[in-house]
Write a protein that holds these residues in place. Structure first.
Motif, PDB file in Angstrom:
ATOM      1  N   THR A 170      41.647 -30.613   3.133  1.00  0.00           N
ATOM      2  CA  THR A 170      41.560 -30.965   1.713  1.00  0.00           C
ATOM      3  C   THR A 170      40.457 -30.130   1.043  1.00  0.00           C
ATOM      4  OG1 THR A 170      39.871 -32.624   2.121  1.00  0.00           O
ATOM      5  CG2 THR A 170      42.163 -33.354   2.287  1.00  0.00           C
ATOM      6  N   SER A 229      30.087 -24.564   2.304  1.00  0.00           N
ATOM      7  CA  SER A 229      28.646 -24.766   2.402  1.00  0.00           C
ATOM      8  C   SER A 229      28.137 -24.363   3.795  1.00  0.00           C
ATOM      9  CB  SER A 229      28.317 -26.227   2.101  1.00  0.00           C
ATOM     10  OG  SER A 229      26.946 -26.484   2.301  1.00  0.00           O
ATOM     11  N   HIS A 283      36.309 -21.059  -7.231  1.00  0.00           N
ATOM     12  CA  HIS A 283      35.165 -21.141  -8.147  1.00  0.00           C
ATOM     13  C   HIS A 283      33.958 -21.748  -7.456  1.00  0.00           C
ATOM     14  CE1 HIS A 283      37.973 -21.076 -11.898  1.00  0.00           C
ATOM     15  NE2 HIS A 283      37.733 -19.881 -11.415  1.00  0.00           N
ATOM     16  N   ASP A 293      31.400 -39.176  -3.691  1.00  0.00           N
ATOM     17  CA  ASP A 293      32.794 -39.601  -3.786  1.00  0.00           C
ATOM     18  C   ASP A 293      33.357 -39.388  -5.181  1.00  0.00           C
ATOM     19  OD1 ASP A 293      32.746 -40.392  -1.128  1.00  0.00           O
ATOM     20  OD2 ASP A 293      31.920 -42.346  -1.661  1.00  0.00           O
ATOM     21  N   PHE A 347      35.542 -36.138  -5.599  1.00  0.00           N
ATOM     22  CA  PHE A 347      36.882 -35.963  -5.032  1.00  0.00           C
ATOM     23  C   PHE A 347      37.668 -37.258  -5.137  1.00  0.00           C
ATOM     24  CE2 PHE A 347      33.955 -33.106  -2.832  1.00  0.00           C
ATOM     25  CZ  PHE A 347      34.620 -31.897  -2.928  1.00  0.00           C
ATOM     26  N   SER A 363      42.549 -38.431  -1.869  1.00  0.00           N
ATOM     27  CA  SER A 363      43.186 -37.468  -0.984  1.00  0.00           C
ATOM     28  C   SER A 363      42.392 -36.165  -0.888  1.00  0.00           C
ATOM     29  CB  SER A 363      44.626 -37.196  -1.440  1.00  0.00           C
ATOM     30  OG  SER A 363      44.653 -36.889  -2.808  1.00  0.00           O
ATOM     31  N   GLY A 364      41.119 -36.214  -1.318  1.00  0.00           N
ATOM     32  CA  GLY A 364      40.238 -35.077  -1.104  1.00  0.00           C
ATOM     33  C   GLY A 364      40.412 -33.938  -2.088  1.00  0.00           C
ATOM     34  N   ARG A 365      41.002 -34.239  -3.246  1.00  0.00           N
ATOM     35  CA  ARG A 365      41.119 -33.195  -4.279  1.00  0.00           C
ATOM     36  C   ARG A 365      39.989 -33.324  -5.291  1.00  0.00           C
ATOM     37  NH1 ARG A 365      45.497 -30.276  -5.211  1.00  0.00           N
ATOM     38  NH2 ARG A 365      47.229 -30.483  -3.747  1.00  0.00           N
ATOM     39  N   TRP A 366      39.594 -32.197  -5.866  1.00  0.00           N
ATOM     40  CA  TRP A 366      38.529 -32.207  -6.867  1.00  0.00           C
ATOM     41  C   TRP A 366      38.940 -33.075  -8.049  1.00  0.00           C
ATOM     42  CZ3 TRP A 366      33.944 -29.841  -5.951  1.00  0.00           C
ATOM     43  CH2 TRP A 366      33.912 -28.810  -5.007  1.00  0.00           C
ATOM     44  N   LYS A 392      37.162 -30.144 -11.599  1.00  0.00           N
ATOM     45  CA  LYS A 392      37.265 -28.841 -10.937  1.00  0.00           C
ATOM     46  C   LYS A 392      36.101 -27.910 -11.283  1.00  0.00           C
ATOM     47  CE  LYS A 392      42.082 -28.840  -9.959  1.00  0.00           C
ATOM     48  NZ  LYS A 392      43.372 -29.002 -10.598  1.00  0.00           N
ATOM     49  N   PRO A 393      35.479 -27.309 -10.257  1.00  0.00           N
ATOM     50  CA  PRO A 393      34.387 -26.367 -10.527  1.00  0.00           C
ATOM     51  C   PRO A 393      34.859 -25.210 -11.406  1.00  0.00           C
ATOM     52  CG  PRO A 393      34.503 -26.875  -8.188  1.00  0.00           C
ATOM     53  CD  PRO A 393      35.721 -27.478  -8.822  1.00  0.00           C
ATOM     54  N   GLN A 394      34.015 -24.826 -12.324  1.00  0.00           N
ATOM     55  CA  GLN A 394      34.292 -23.682 -13.195  1.00  0.00           C
ATOM     56  C   GLN A 394      33.398 -22.530 -12.745  1.00  0.00           C
ATOM     57  OE1 GLN A 394      36.637 -24.168 -15.598  1.00  0.00           O
ATOM     58  NE2 GLN A 394      36.823 -26.244 -14.775  1.00  0.00           N
ATOM     59  N   TYR A 419      24.487 -29.392   2.289  1.00  0.00           N
ATOM     60  CA  TYR A 419      25.684 -29.582   1.463  1.00  0.00           C
ATOM     61  C   TYR A 419      25.358 -30.424   0.238  1.00  0.00           C
ATOM     62  CZ  TYR A 419      30.453 -31.254   0.313  1.00  0.00           C
ATOM     63  OH  TYR A 419      31.631 -31.570  -0.317  1.00  0.00           O
ATOM     64  N   ARG A 470      23.312 -28.498  -2.253  1.00  0.00           N
ATOM     65  CA  ARG A 470      24.109 -27.522  -3.020  1.00  0.00           C
ATOM     66  C   ARG A 470      25.015 -28.214  -4.025  1.00  0.00           C
ATOM     67  NH1 ARG A 470      24.744 -24.928   2.474  1.00  0.00           N
ATOM     68  NH2 ARG A 470      23.257 -23.206   2.409  1.00  0.00           N
ATOM     69  N   MET A 471      25.629 -29.333  -3.601  1.00  0.00           N
ATOM     70  CA  MET A 471      26.515 -30.057  -4.518  1.00  0.00           C
ATOM     71  C   MET A 471      25.734 -30.552  -5.725  1.00  0.00           C
ATOM     72  SD  MET A 471      29.447 -29.783  -3.346  1.00  0.00           S
ATOM     73  CE  MET A 471      30.844 -30.872  -3.441  1.00  0.00           C
ATOM     74  N   ARG A 480      24.747 -27.408  -7.984  1.00  0.00           N
ATOM     75  CA  ARG A 480      25.819 -26.748  -8.733  1.00  0.00           C
ATOM     76  C   ARG A 480      26.323 -27.651  -9.864  1.00  0.00           C
ATOM     77  NH1 ARG A 480      30.409 -29.446  -7.698  1.00  0.00           N
ATOM     78  NH2 ARG A 480      31.252 -28.373  -9.492  1.00  0.00           N
ATOM     79  N   GLU A 484      26.166 -26.796 -13.780  1.00  0.00           N
ATOM     80  CA  GLU A 484      27.367 -26.864 -14.617  1.00  0.00           C
ATOM     81  C   GLU A 484      27.107 -27.669 -15.885  1.00  0.00           C
ATOM     82  OE1 GLU A 484      31.575 -26.559 -12.169  1.00  0.00           O
ATOM     83  OE2 GLU A 484      30.999 -28.458 -13.046  1.00  0.00           O
TER      84      GLU A 484
END
Ligand SMILES: [Zn+2]
Lengths: 85, 185
Positions: free
Chosen positions: A3, A12, A39, B92, B95, B98-101, B104-106, B168, B171-172, B175, B179
């Motif tokens: 995913t 990362s 991105h 959380d 996402f 089902s683990g989708r953004w 969405k990162p630009q 991680y 960084r999350m 970023r 943004e």
């Protein structure tokens, strides 16, 4: 299929450890198909560059100096330390 | 001996302080690191003159910064930090199930002139200050460890997985903060 969440973790970690062959392949394929993760990967690369620039800027900033009282404190600490030996 | 320290402080004190501050982003921690460096330098008598005094002192400073970081990790066990962060659902929020953004990162509009560059770095500085201290420090000290992850973990006495999770999260956080706060000029 991994995913986006898992891919973001791999992206990362790719900055912290060598990825395995299969991890690299999965990452490459996913990023080809997924704009958001592409991105994201770009963002992390930019972030690394920016962090390095920030460190460089700090190193060049002559206004950032060891404060006088910190210096005095250090010299006192050395004196104390000498006596304790 | 004290003369030595005086000279070191006059010639290299500001440099060492900037080196520490660039990575700790905390004036008190940076002062502590310089002090520990001087105490260790005076005891070691190790300066052989085959490298510059500055290089030698910077080497000691790196070790002292890692020591300071290790102490921080000991005082608050890493598991606390991870649990603490796991209970906050900020990760959380990024996402769906089902683990989708979700968001969405630009691409960042990276600065393309000196003035923008300055503004961008000041936004980044602000974002770093919003991170929990340990995440900030583990992230910024990456370049003083012998760079590979195994070393970071050995030196900090944490597991590789914990280190990756923390990096991680750092960084999350950064970023997302960039943004939100850097729109480009
Ligand atoms: Zn994706």
């Amino acid at each position: 299929m991994l995913t986006c969440k898992q891919i973001s973790q791999l992206v990362s970690q790719s900055l912290d450890r060598p990825l395995s062959w299969s991890e690299r392949v999965q990452l490459k394929l996913h990023v080809l198909m997924c704009n958001a993760c592409r991105h994201f990967k770009h963002q992390l690369n930019q972030l690394d560059i920016a962090i390095q620039q920030l460190k460089n800027e700090t190193m060049l900033d002559q206004t950032i100096q060891l404060p006088i009282d910190a210096k005095t404190k250090i010299l006192q600490a050395i004196e104390l330390d000498k006596k304790s030996i | 001996m004290a003369d030595n320290v005086n000279n070191w402080l006059n010639d290299h004190g500001d440099y060492l302080y900037r080196f520490a501050f660039a990575r700790l982003r905390d004036t008190h921690l940076a002062e502590d690191a310089v002090q520990e460096t001087m105490l260790a330098a005076i005891k070691s008598n190790g300066f052989k003159g085959d490298s510059s005094a500055r290089t030698w002192l910077t080497g000691i400073l790196k070790h002292k910064m890692i020591d300071l970081q290790r102490k921080q990790f000991r005082e608050q066990p890493i598991s606390d930090l991870i649990d603490l962060d796991a209970s906050d659902t900020s990760m959380d929020d990024l996402f769906n199930q089902s683990g989708r953004w979700l968001d969405k990162p630009q691409t960042f509009n990276m600065p393309d002139n000196a003035l923008e560059q300055k503004q961008f770095l000041s936004v980044l500085d602000g974002c770093l200050n919003k991170l929990p201290k340990k995440l900030r420090v583990i992230f910024l000290l990456r370049d003083v460890h012998e760079s590979d992850n195994e070393n970071i973990c050995k030196e900090l006495d944490i597991s590789a997985t914990n280190a990756w999770v923390m990096l991680y999260r750092a960084r999350m956080g950064l970023r997302k903060c960039l943004e939100l706060n850097w729109t480009g000029a």
